[in-house]
Design an enzyme around this catalytic site. Structure first.
Site, PDB file in Angstrom:
ATOM      1  N   LYS A  10       0.623  -1.140  -0.158  1.00  0.00           N
ATOM      2  CA  LYS A  10      -0.127  -0.167   0.020  1.00  0.00           C
ATOM      3  C   LYS A  10       0.985   1.427   0.424  1.00  0.00           C
ATOM      4  O   LYS A  10       2.052   0.811   0.031  1.00  0.00           O
ATOM      5  CB  LYS A  10      -0.858  -0.239   0.933  1.00  0.00           C
ATOM      6  CG  LYS A  10      -2.177  -1.385   1.319  1.00  0.00           C
ATOM      7  CD  LYS A  10      -3.106  -1.159   2.427  1.00  0.00           C
ATOM      8  CE  LYS A  10      -3.506  -2.126   2.608  1.00  0.00           C
ATOM      9  NZ  LYS A  10      -4.171  -2.531   3.950  1.00  0.00           N
ATOM     10  N   TYR A  50     -12.648  -3.319  -3.717  1.00  0.00           N
ATOM     11  CA  TYR A  50     -12.893  -3.502  -2.176  1.00  0.00           C
ATOM     12  C   TYR A  50     -14.075  -3.034  -2.783  1.00  0.00           C
ATOM     13  O   TYR A  50     -14.927  -1.833  -2.173  1.00  0.00           O
ATOM     14  CB  TYR A  50     -12.456  -2.351  -0.985  1.00  0.00           C
ATOM     15  CG  TYR A  50     -11.049  -2.209  -1.024  1.00  0.00           C
ATOM     16  CD1 TYR A  50     -10.735  -3.653   0.215  1.00  0.00           C
ATOM     17  CD2 TYR A  50      -9.958  -1.586  -0.593  1.00  0.00           C
ATOM     18  CE1 TYR A  50      -9.109  -3.889   0.150  1.00  0.00           C
ATOM     19  CE2 TYR A  50      -8.357  -1.799  -0.381  1.00  0.00           C
ATOM     20  CZ  TYR A  50      -8.183  -2.887   0.261  1.00  0.00           C
ATOM     21  OH  TYR A  50      -7.241  -3.460   1.161  1.00  0.00           O
ATOM     22  N   ARG A 109      -1.297 -14.653   4.282  1.00  0.00           N
ATOM     23  CA  ARG A 109      -1.240 -13.963   5.797  1.00  0.00           C
ATOM     24  C   ARG A 109      -0.696 -14.021   6.208  1.00  0.00           C
ATOM     25  O   ARG A 109      -0.663 -12.754   7.423  1.00  0.00           O
ATOM     26  CB  ARG A 109      -2.740 -14.781   5.432  1.00  0.00           C
ATOM     27  CG  ARG A 109      -3.649 -14.148   4.364  1.00  0.00           C
ATOM     28  CD  ARG A 109      -4.313 -13.039   3.981  1.00  0.00           C
ATOM     29  NE  ARG A 109      -5.608 -12.224   4.960  1.00  0.00           N
ATOM     30  CZ  ARG A 109      -6.018 -11.667   5.382  1.00  0.00           C
ATOM     31  NH1 ARG A 109      -5.612 -10.779   4.276  1.00  0.00           N
ATOM     32  NH2 ARG A 109      -6.950 -11.390   6.326  1.00  0.00           N
ATOM     33  N   THR A 115      -4.459  -7.367  10.827  1.00  0.00           N
ATOM     34  CA  THR A 115      -5.077  -6.304   9.924  1.00  0.00           C
ATOM     35  C   THR A 115      -4.270  -5.006  10.956  1.00  0.00           C
ATOM     36  O   THR A 115      -4.084  -4.269  10.627  1.00  0.00           O
ATOM     37  CB  THR A 115      -6.164  -5.937  10.075  1.00  0.00           C
ATOM     38  OG1 THR A 115      -7.008  -7.180   9.631  1.00  0.00           O
ATOM     39  CG2 THR A 115      -6.825  -5.002   9.398  1.00  0.00           C
ATOM     40  N   ARG A 126       3.090  -6.522   9.482  1.00  0.00           N
ATOM     41  CA  ARG A 126       2.190  -5.780  10.230  1.00  0.00           C
ATOM     42  C   ARG A 126       3.169  -5.638  11.572  1.00  0.00           C
ATOM     43  O   ARG A 126       3.490  -4.393  11.965  1.00  0.00           O
ATOM     44  CB  ARG A 126       1.268  -6.080   9.885  1.00  0.00           C
ATOM     45  CG  ARG A 126       0.308  -5.380   8.417  1.00  0.00           C
ATOM     46  CD  ARG A 126      -0.961  -6.557   8.845  1.00  0.00           C
ATOM     47  NE  ARG A 126      -1.304  -6.028   7.894  1.00  0.00           N
ATOM     48  CZ  ARG A 126      -2.551  -6.284   7.110  1.00  0.00           C
ATOM     49  NH1 ARG A 126      -3.579  -7.151   7.775  1.00  0.00           N
ATOM     50  NH2 ARG A 126      -3.371  -6.388   5.957  1.00  0.00           N
ATOM     51  N   ASN A 146      -1.454   0.001   7.381  1.00  0.00           N
ATOM     52  CA  ASN A 146      -1.212  -1.595   8.176  1.00  0.00           C
ATOM     53  C   ASN A 146      -0.375  -2.243   6.657  1.00  0.00           C
ATOM     54  O   ASN A 146       0.220  -3.375   6.725  1.00  0.00           O
ATOM     55  CB  ASN A 146      -1.925  -2.604   8.131  1.00  0.00           C
ATOM     56  CG  ASN A 146      -2.829  -2.496   6.809  1.00  0.00           C
ATOM     57  OD1 ASN A 146      -2.644  -2.372   5.799  1.00  0.00           O
ATOM     58  ND2 ASN A 146      -4.133  -2.998   7.833  1.00  0.00           N
ATOM     59  N   HIS A 149      -2.283  -5.316   1.372  1.00  0.00           N
ATOM     60  CA  HIS A 149      -3.841  -5.775   0.620  1.00  0.00           C
ATOM     61  C   HIS A 149      -2.532  -7.675   1.189  1.00  0.00           C
ATOM     62  O   HIS A 149      -1.812  -7.680  -0.355  1.00  0.00           O
ATOM     63  CB  HIS A 149      -4.227  -5.285   0.064  1.00  0.00           C
ATOM     64  CG  HIS A 149      -5.029  -5.986  -0.401  1.00  0.00           C
ATOM     65  ND1 HIS A 149      -6.747  -6.386   0.238  1.00  0.00           N
ATOM     66  CD2 HIS A 149      -5.385  -6.996  -1.357  1.00  0.00           C
ATOM     67  CE1 HIS A 149      -7.226  -7.614   0.053  1.00  0.00           C
ATOM     68  NE2 HIS A 149      -6.650  -8.343  -1.345  1.00  0.00           N
ATOM     69  N   GLU A 160      -8.869 -10.336  -7.524  1.00  0.00           N
ATOM     70  CA  GLU A 160      -8.052  -9.709  -7.936  1.00  0.00           C
ATOM     71  C   GLU A 160      -7.214  -9.838  -8.260  1.00  0.00           C
ATOM     72  O   GLU A 160      -6.642  -8.631  -9.241  1.00  0.00           O
ATOM     73  CB  GLU A 160      -7.615 -10.064  -5.936  1.00  0.00           C
ATOM     74  CG  GLU A 160      -8.528  -9.189  -5.488  1.00  0.00           C
ATOM     75  CD  GLU A 160      -8.434  -9.607  -3.545  1.00  0.00           C
ATOM     76  OE1 GLU A 160      -8.528  -8.859  -3.114  1.00  0.00           O
ATOM     77  OE2 GLU A 160      -6.788  -9.962  -2.730  1.00  0.00           O
TER      78      GLU A 160
HETATM   79  P1  GDP Z   1      -7.496  -7.221   5.711  1.00  0.00           P
HETATM   80  O1  GDP Z   1      -7.634  -8.579   4.830  1.00  0.00           O
HETATM   81  O2  GDP Z   1      -6.674  -7.826   7.486  1.00  0.00           O
HETATM   82  O3  GDP Z   1      -6.213  -5.984   5.137  1.00  0.00           O
HETATM   83  O4  GDP Z   1      -8.671  -6.481   6.559  1.00  0.00           O
HETATM   84  P2  GDP Z   1      -9.667  -6.384   5.723  1.00  0.00           P
HETATM   85  O5  GDP Z   1     -10.359  -6.615   4.503  1.00  0.00           O
HETATM   86  O6  GDP Z   1     -10.615  -6.094   6.402  1.00  0.00           O
HETATM   87  O7  GDP Z   1      -9.919  -4.506   5.597  1.00  0.00           O
HETATM   88  C1  GDP Z   1      -9.642  -3.785   5.211  1.00  0.00           C
HETATM   89  C2  GDP Z   1      -8.454  -2.780   5.180  1.00  0.00           C
HETATM   90  O8  GDP Z   1      -8.781  -1.190   5.553  1.00  0.00           O
HETATM   91  C3  GDP Z   1      -7.026  -3.355   6.504  1.00  0.00           C
HETATM   92  O9  GDP Z   1      -6.022  -3.631   5.809  1.00  0.00           O
HETATM   93  C4  GDP Z   1      -6.959  -1.526   7.147  1.00  0.00           C
HETATM   94  O10 GDP Z   1      -5.801  -1.248   5.704  1.00  0.00           O
HETATM   95  C5  GDP Z   1      -8.309  -1.125   6.574  1.00  0.00           C
HETATM   96  N1  GDP Z   1      -9.177  -1.534   8.348  1.00  0.00           N
HETATM   97  C6  GDP Z   1     -10.119  -2.538   8.634  1.00  0.00           C
HETATM   98  N2  GDP Z   1     -10.871  -2.523   9.339  1.00  0.00           N
HETATM   99  C7  GDP Z   1     -10.462  -1.178  10.271  1.00  0.00           C
HETATM  100  C8  GDP Z   1     -11.083  -0.187  11.072  1.00  0.00           C
HETATM  101  O11 GDP Z   1     -12.453  -1.409  11.926  1.00  0.00           O
HETATM  102  N3  GDP Z   1     -10.845   0.654  10.773  1.00  0.00           N
HETATM  103  C9  GDP Z   1      -9.626   1.265  10.649  1.00  0.00           C
HETATM  104  N4  GDP Z   1      -9.747   2.841  10.561  1.00  0.00           N
HETATM  105  N5  GDP Z   1      -9.620   0.571   9.155  1.00  0.00           N
HETATM  106  C10 GDP Z   1      -9.251  -0.359   8.636  1.00  0.00           C
HETATM  107 MG    MG Z   2      -8.957  -8.278   3.445  1.00  0.00          MG
END
Ligand code: GDP
Ligand code: MG
Length: 169
Positions: A10, A50, A109, A115, A126, A146, A149, A160
């Protein structure tokens, strides 16, 4: 089982000069990079990457709750987060890559870590290199930063990869 998965470094990873370090974690973990490019994602691509589907919005809302936030409406929170997330991912160039290997989706992962960087395990990307938290990001009304992705499952990975590397479909 041999699999392929999509990883995106990212904009914060590119801004912080962490591309090399991040790639090293995956290569040391036995993953092979089979495609890679630096791109500036546009709104259309990120909207498809997304998507605002109900189930995913609930997942996002629940991650905030897990971080200690009081959430009344998961979906509404998820919709807010996905908006912040699209702004984050389009603010600068990213590095997209396809990684291949045995159980690549799960392996990637694990190497990437949880996350929320403030809760991610040491030894993961991370956990070692992340410097943000979900609670802080929510307070500042922006996405948690973080670095990475990584596709969450087989279906997500195939969808994707086609999106970011149409030639690999
Ligand atoms: P990942 O698969 O671990 O990347 O997590 P997700 O798919 O659930 O979320 C996508 C991205 O959204 C994450 O990598 C974070 O950058 C952001 N994100 C997820 N959950 C939160 C949240 O609760 N608050 C905020 N501010 N950002 C979030
Ligand atoms: Mg995800």
């Amino acid at each position: 089982m041999k699999e392929r998965t999509l990883v995106i470094i990212k904009p914060d990873g590119v801004e912080r000069n962490l591309i090399g370090k991040i790639i090293d974690y995956y290569e040391r973990g036995g993953l092979k990079i089979t495609a890679m490019k630096m791109v500036r994602a546009d709104k259309a691509l990120v909207g498809r990457h997304y998507p605002e589907d109900d189930e995913y919005m609930t997942t996002l809302g629940k991650k905030s709750e897990k971080a200690g936030e009081k959430i009344k409406d998961y979906k509404a929170m998820g919709r807010k987060i996905v908006g912040w997330l699209r702004t984050y991912i389009t603010r600068g160039p990213v590095v997209a890559m396809v990684l291949e290997g045995t159980n690549a989706i799960q392996r990637v992962r694990e190497i990437t870590g949880y996350t929320d960087p403030s809760a991610a395990e040491k030894g993961t990307i991370r956990g070692d290199l992340g410097n943000d938290s979900i609670l802080k990001a929510n307070k500042e009304r922006r996405s948690a930063e973080n670095l990475i992705h990584a596709s969450g499952n087989r279906e997500e990975a195939e969808r994707e990869i086609k999106l970011w590397f149409p030639e690999m479909g």
